[in-house]
Every structure is written in C-alpha cells, then in structure tokens.
Design an enzyme around this catalytic site. Structure first.
Site, short mmCIF file in Angstrom:
data_model
loop_
_atom_site.label_atom_id
_atom_site.label_comp_id
_atom_site.label_asym_id
_atom_site.label_seq_id
_atom_site.Cartn_x
_atom_site.Cartn_y
_atom_site.Cartn_z
N LYS A 205 -9.35 -6.87 7.86
CA LYS A 205 -8.54 -6.63 9.18
C LYS A 205 -8.97 -7.05 10.62
O LYS A 205 -9.97 -6.61 10.89
CB LYS A 205 -8.28 -4.86 9.15
CG LYS A 205 -7.67 -4.31 7.90
CD LYS A 205 -7.69 -2.60 8.23
CE LYS A 205 -7.28 -2.20 6.77
NZ LYS A 205 -7.34 -0.84 6.74
N GLY B 229 -3.97 -4.03 6.20
CA GLY B 229 -2.96 -3.58 7.45
C GLY B 229 -3.23 -2.17 7.87
O GLY B 229 -4.05 -1.40 7.39
N ASP C 62 -7.31 2.91 -3.10
CA ASP C 62 -7.86 3.15 -2.07
C ASP C 62 -8.32 4.39 -1.71
O ASP C 62 -7.40 5.24 -1.67
CB ASP C 62 -6.88 2.42 -0.91
CG ASP C 62 -7.93 2.25 0.39
OD1 ASP C 62 -8.91 2.75 0.44
OD2 ASP C 62 -7.28 1.65 1.53
N LYS D 239 -1.29 -1.10 -4.31
CA LYS D 239 -2.46 -0.29 -4.16
C LYS D 239 -1.75 1.00 -3.95
O LYS D 239 -0.90 1.25 -3.22
CB LYS D 239 -3.18 -0.90 -2.85
CG LYS D 239 -3.81 0.16 -2.10
CD LYS D 239 -4.74 -0.66 -1.07
CE LYS D 239 -4.54 0.16 0.31
NZ LYS D 239 -5.46 -0.60 1.37
N LYS E 188 -2.91 5.07 -2.53
CA LYS E 188 -4.05 5.97 -2.13
C LYS E 188 -4.40 6.95 -3.16
O LYS E 188 -3.52 7.64 -3.61
CB LYS E 188 -3.53 6.68 -0.63
CG LYS E 188 -3.32 5.43 0.28
CD LYS E 188 -4.39 4.93 0.90
CE LYS E 188 -4.25 4.03 1.98
NZ LYS E 188 -5.26 3.56 2.58
N GLU F 15 -10.94 0.60 -3.65
CA GLU F 15 -11.29 0.31 -2.17
C GLU F 15 -12.08 1.34 -1.38
O GLU F 15 -11.65 2.40 -1.62
CB GLU F 15 -9.79 -0.26 -1.42
CG GLU F 15 -10.07 -0.48 0.02
CD GLU F 15 -8.67 -0.78 0.43
OE1 GLU F 15 -7.57 -1.28 -0.29
OE2 GLU F 15 -8.46 -0.99 1.59
N ASP G 297 -13.47 -2.10 2.92
CA ASP G 297 -12.66 -2.02 3.99
C ASP G 297 -13.48 -1.56 5.19
O ASP G 297 -14.02 -2.39 5.92
CB ASP G 297 -11.35 -1.14 3.62
CG ASP G 297 -10.42 -1.13 4.89
OD1 ASP G 297 -10.53 -1.55 6.09
OD2 ASP G 297 -9.11 -0.33 4.65
N SER H 270 0.93 -1.24 0.03
CA SER H 270 -0.02 -0.36 0.10
C SER H 270 0.91 1.31 -0.15
O SER H 270 1.80 1.42 1.04
CB SER H 270 -0.89 -0.04 1.18
OG SER H 270 -1.67 1.20 1.38
#
Ligand code: OSB
Ligand code: MG
Length: 361
Positions: free
Chosen positions: A256, A284, A182, A155, A157, A207, A232, A130
């Site tokens: 998670k 995570g 995400d 991934k 952001k 996400e 998520d 990420s």
C-alpha cells in the site's frame, strides 16, 4: 505554492467490518497543492483512529503541519523530499501523503499519466475485492456476486474464533475460485492449530495473521502451516521487506503506497520482491477516488503480479469526490489517461463532504 488539507467524511455504502472494528464512514485527509499553474492531489491512508496501525488522521495532520509541509514548498522530487524528511522517525503515512502529492505534481509537469511516469507498465490493473465480515447469508451473496462481476480474486476478512466458519461458508458459495483471508493481526502463534485448520480450504494466501510489526513469529507460522503467508501491516519499507523475505516470513506482499511512505518505496519493494520470486499486489484502505487513482496506477506496474484490493469507486461510495470514477472491465481497471493521477475533482461534492479545511502553505 499553496497547500491545502481538506478533511472529508463520506458515508460507505455498507459498513466495512474487520477484526479491528466496523467502519461506516471514510474520513480522509485530501491534500491539494497549487504550484506554477499545476494542481496536484493526494490522500493520506489514515482514518479516524489508530486501529490498522498507530497513525491516525490527527497524528498525520500534526506531523505534516509541524514538520513535513515546509519541505515541499519548492515542489522537490519525491526522493529529495524523503531525504529532507528523514529526521522525522516513522509516521510513514504522513510522509506518503506528501510524497505522492509530489509524484502527481511531477507527472503533471511532464504532461504524462502517473502509471506511465513510474516506468514499466502493464497498462492495466488486475482487480480483486476485499469483503468485510457479515452474516453467513450476506457473505455468500457478496462473494458469489463478486465472482459474477469478473473479479480475479476474493479476499474475506476473518477474526479469531470465526475463521473456519467464515472460510467454509464462502468456499461453499464460490467453489474453487481464488480466495484469500485477511486477519488484520488478530491471532498469535498460540492459535497455530486454528490457522492450520484453514489449510484444507486451499487459500491463495493468508494475510497478516499475527502482530502488526512482527516478522519472526510469521516465519515460525510459515513453517507450521501450508497456506502461504502474505504480509501487509508488517511491511513498512524495503528494508523490512528484505528482512521478511530473508527470514521466510512471507511469500506474498501487499503493497500500500500510503503505508510505506509513498510510491518510491512501493516501487523499490515491488522490484526487490520480484527479484526474489515473491508475489506482490496493491492493497487499499477504502480510499476516495484520489487515493484510489494512485493505487490503480501502481497496480498496473509490471512489477506487480497478483490482483489487488482496488475495486471501482462504486463499491465504496454512492457518490465519490471525483467526476471520473473507475470502471472494471473483465476484471481489469485501466488507469486514467490524463496527466498525473488523471482524476477530475468534483468541487461541489468535495465542498459538501468537507468537515474542515486548513491552508498549510
Ligand atoms: O488490511 O487490507 C486491509 C481496509 C482498511 C484497512 C485495512 C485493510 C482494508 C481492506 C480494504 O482490506 C481494501 C479496500 O478495498 O480498499
Ligand atoms: Mg490487510
């Protein structure tokens, strides 16, 4: 029984930037329980502020100290603890911290590594990365380095207004390598056009584009765009996952354990998702080596089919609080073979990064 909460603050190698803010330290609650000659550890996924979800370190500590700690004094099975804690509504991150402490304890009591103790295992976890928002040059550099390092999925952001620029830039740096984004809840249904504009980049999934507790609007968005949706924040339990699957709000779930009250619920979500052909992976929260060991144990479960956000410790910290950090080999991480989570705490390092310490039992 002895139960101690260590509040630690560890600098991140590079600030982690998401749509909800920039984080330059991981401030974590690390729990240590000593009972009948066994020492177990766990970590709450909460951080300083309520920006990913409504819980933070202060609320988690309060709920644990005032309502939860007393229920683990005889080291019950995790499911028994959750039953006793049912009268406390929500606060699933607080509950997860103690629930996972009990999983580590019971696995250690059996002398078994946690990844085997939880049942069917692949023996290793597929690893993705990420990557936070940064300048275009920096994001090209980090994403192409991740491909070279052998990660199985990248991934990045995104945030409202920068989504297309970020994805175009990263796509041109890594070609058709598996890529996801995400948004951490930054968009609404009114942004459908902007989100649909990402269809052309062939993302493996997007996400949590919409609100942190939303299912219905995600189901509507799923009809409007081609990119698969991964939830998520919205998935806090098996029941919520069932509702999301039934309403076709997502085809992928980021599990998670620290968000969903722990390992029992994580396994139950993963099993149900697989029965419905929904993909799962383990996310995570920038955990220290303690929380990371739990995530990697879960990520190696046979019920998890996609690569997770479970990078080796060195991605995050110059020096972690464990003596045996994970290493990635060909895009896989193998869980520790020692009993329970199998990490060895570096007491000197723990002492150094501890802000305060409270004995709860
Ligand atoms: O949404 O998955 C998320 C980190 C902090 C809070 C929320 C998230 C994340 C990450 C990083 O994406 C995952 C990791 O590398 O630990
Ligand atoms: Mg996320």
């Amino acid at each position: 029984m002895e139960l101690i909460c260590h509040r630690v603050s560890i600098p991140l190698k590079t600030p982690f930037v998401t749509s909800f803010g920039a984080q330059d330290y991981r401030v974590a609650l690390v729990f240590e329980m000593k009972h009948k000659g066994i020492t177990a550890f766990s970590e709450a996924v909460t951080d300083k502020g309520p920006f990913y979800s409504y819980e933070d370190n202060t609320t988690a500590f309060h709920i644990i100290e005032a309502y939860l700690a007393e229920h683990i004094s005889d080291a019950p099975e995790p499911s028994e603890f959750l039953e006793r804690a049912r009268y406390v509504k929500g606060h699933l991150m607080a509950k997860a911290a103690l629930e996972m402490l009990l999983w580590d304890y019971h696995a250690k009591e059996e002398g078994t590594p946690l990844y085997r103790y939880i049942g069917q295992t692949n023996g290793k976890a597929q690893v993705g990365i990420s990557i936070g928002m940064a300048t275009p040059e920096e994001m090209r550099k980090q994403t192409s380095k991740a491909v070279e390092m052998g990660y199985k999925r990248i991934k990045v952001k995104i945030k409202k207004g920068r989504e297309e620029e970020i994805v175009r830039n990263v796509r041109s740096s890594i070609g058709d390598f598996p890529l996801s984004v995400d948004a951490n809840t930054d968009f609404t249904l009114e942004d459908t056009d902007a989100l649909r504009a990402l269809d052309k980049f062939n993302l493996v999934y997007m996400e949590q584009p919409l609100d942190h507790d939303d299912i219905i609007d995600h189901a509507e968005l799923a009809k409007r765009i081609r990119t698969p949706i991964c939830l998520d924040e919205s998935i806090v339990s098996t029941d919520r996952a069932r509702k999301a699957i039934q309403s076709k709000a997502c085809t992928v779930i980021n599990i998670k354990p620290g968000r969903v009250s722990g390992f029992s619920e994580s396994l139950s979500i993963a099993k149900m998702a697989r029965e419905h052909g929904i993909h799962t992976w383990v996310g995570g929260m920038l955990e220290t080596g303690v929380g990371r060991a739990f995530n990697i144990s879960l990520a190696s479960s046979a019920y998890i089919d996609f690569p997770g956000d479970t990078s080796p410790n060195e991605k995050y910290f110059e020096k972690d609080i464990v003596k045996n950090p994970f290493e990635m080999d060909d895009g896989f991480i193998t869980p520790m073979e020692g009993p329970g989570i199998g990490v060895e705490i570096d007491r000197e390092r723990l002492e150094k990064v501890t802000i305060d310490r409270v004995r709860l039992l």
